[in-house]
Write a protein that holds these residues in place. Structure first.
Motif, PDB file in Angstrom:
ATOM      1  N   LEU B  80      54.199 133.938 108.173  1.00 58.91           N
ATOM      2  CA  LEU B  80      52.982 134.686 109.411  1.00 58.91           C
ATOM      3  C   LEU B  80      53.033 132.878 111.007  1.00 58.91           C
ATOM      4  O   LEU B  80      52.791 133.959 111.282  1.00 58.91           O
ATOM      5  CB  LEU B  80      51.824 134.773 108.233  1.00 58.91           C
ATOM      6  N   PHE B  86      56.337 137.946 112.778  1.00 56.68           N
ATOM      7  CA  PHE B  86      56.699 138.621 112.119  1.00 56.68           C
ATOM      8  C   PHE B  86      56.669 140.393 112.051  1.00 56.68           C
ATOM      9  O   PHE B  86      57.602 140.657 110.734  1.00 56.68           O
ATOM     10  CB  PHE B  86      54.827 138.790 110.913  1.00 56.68           C
ATOM     11  N   SER B 207      53.125 143.939 108.683  1.00 61.15           N
ATOM     12  CA  SER B 207      52.708 142.738 109.371  1.00 61.15           C
ATOM     13  C   SER B 207      51.078 142.776 109.552  1.00 61.15           C
ATOM     14  O   SER B 207      50.483 141.832 108.905  1.00 61.15           O
ATOM     15  CB  SER B 207      53.362 142.534 110.593  1.00 61.15           C
TER      16      SER B 207
END
Lengths: 228, 215
Positions: B80, B86, B207
């Motif tokens: 992250l 991501f 994400s």
């Protein structure tokens, strides 16, 4: 809060009266349908429930969007408050549709696009409820629920357009915003009344459910203690 | 490329994760003839339904622990805060799963179809449908598993299975169209359109969901 208390009671009781009057009007004082006989009278339950099952999901998706973007806590409370009521209206829509299907189609269930997509909506509602209840951290549960509600909104246009995109047993809409209603006015007016009444009842239930959520989540706040 | 190689290596190392779903698919397809009286005509009747459901279940198993280990050992947190997007990493991981699991399963589906129907042109047509549907299912179950990250894969499957049902309906209709020799290209474009939307949106949504888990 006290004003809301009065308001929802007023909405609930007046909606109940409107719905019961429309139901009696539709069941006893409208003519028999030329093709379907008396079985069509279930529309006074089926149509409002079907319409609201989708509308409630749209409101849930909008509230989820508001929560995700602006972090408005009340929007998150609203999402989880709507979910069980949405499941209930979808269940009513499916059940009344099945009952209507027996005399009209000769079967209570058919895997056609409209019915299947409505069943998917019902399972979606249950999935949303089970997702939220599986987390003890409310904030995390709210965020995940909101994302799932937004993604699941893809099912709504599928339900709406299913009767146009696929050849289905289910008839296309008799009342649209653009065209003249294809339903006889004597049947239409009680239908509109029943939709308004049902809508009011459901709105009142959503208010009651939201009130419960607010109490649950804000139970440690001083204003709740003062209120109770 | 670095991430691609890393993801391939990670999945290859976990033999159970990629071989398991393929074996599940194989076993379902082998079990099917055992449940009915074996005659080519009988076999053909329900074959394609079993094929799509077997693909669906295999994809469900394929994504069972797609994020669990990385969530527990902190790799997701590291990813992250890394420079690479991501959602790109999530998309890449899904792609690797599809290449190592979805493609072999689609090829096996072709082989089973050829063996059952003895119709090469029909079986060749099955291949793109199997490839597209496996990629769609994979994305949907990844979404479900990201939602139920530390709550077990059953919850994830329950909440995303309803979204997979329209794909099953389209697959069923496309087989009927192929068998009746009517135009089926609309179904291919419908799946292709859905896939192109899913490929872009699901990794982004996943994400955000994983970020919500880690916050």
């Amino acid at each position: 809060m006290f004003q809301v208390e009065r308001a929802y009671k007023f909405i609930l009781y007046s909606s109940l009266i409107i719905y019961i009057v429309s139901l009696i009007w539709g069941l006893l004082f409208t003519q028999e349908d030329f093709v379907q006989g008396n079985s069509y009278r279930i529309i006074y339950l089926h149509v409002p429930a079907s319409f609201l099952s989708q509308s409630l999901y749209i409101s849930m998706a909008v509230a989820s969007f508001v929560y995700i973007v602006w972090r408005v806590k009340l929007a998150a409370y609203l999402v989880i408050s709507i979910a069980p009521i949405g499941a209930l209206t979808t269940f009513i829509a499916l059940t009344s549709g099945s009952i209507w299907g027996i005399p009209t189609w000769g079967t209570w269930w058919q895997w056609d696009a409209r019915i299947t997509s409505t069943l998917i909506l019902f399972i979606m509602y249950l999935g949303l409820i089970s997702l939220h209840s599986s987390f003890s951290n409310y904030e995390k549960a709210d965020k995940l629920l909101s994302w799932l509600a937004i993604v699941g909104a893809i099912n709504i246009p599928i339900i709406k357009k299913s009767v146009d995109w696929w050849s289905t047993l289910h008839q296309s809409a008799s009342i649209t915003l653009t065209d003249k209603p294809s339903i006889d006015p004597s049947m239409l007016y009680p239908l509109i009344g029943s939709m308004i009444g049902f809508f009011g009842i459901i709105i009142s239930l959503v208010i009651i459910s939201s009130k419960y959520q607010i109490f649950l989540r804000e139970k440690n706040k001083s204003w709740i203690k003062e209120y109770v | 490329m670095k991430y691609l190689r890393l993801e391939v290596l990670k999945l290859r190392k976990k033999t159970r994760s990629w071989l398991g779903p393929i074996l599940v698919f194989w076993l379902i397809m082998l079990a099917y003839p055992l449940t009915i009286e074996v005659s080519p005509k009988n076999l053909e009747i329900g074959f394609f339904s079993v094929l799509w459901i077997a693909i669906l279940l295999s994809m469900m198993f394929a994504t069972e622990d797609i994020f669990t280990e990385d969530y527990n050992d902190g790799y997701l947190e590291q990813s992250l805060i890394s420079e690479t997007s991501f959602s790109y990493l999530v998309g890449l991981r899904v792609l690797i799963h599809w290449l190592l699991i979805g493609i072999p399963i689609s090829l096996l589906g072709f082989v089973f179809s050829l063996g059952t129907t003895e119709n090469l042109s029909l079986s060749l047509l099955i291949l793109p449908f199997a490839m597209m549907s496996s990629y769609i299912f994979l994305n949907l179950f990844v979404l479900g598993n990201s939602l139920s990250l530390n709550k077990g894969s059953v919850l994830g499957a329950i909440i995303t299975l309803p979204m997979a049902l329209p794909v099953l309906i389209v697959l069923g209709k496309s087989i009927t169209a192929i068998q009746l020799e009517i135009n089926y290209s609309g179904f291919i474009f419908l799946l292709l359109g859905s896939l192109s939307i899913i490929i872009v949106t699901i990794p982004i949504v996943v994400s955000f969901i994983i970020k919500a888990h880690l916050e």
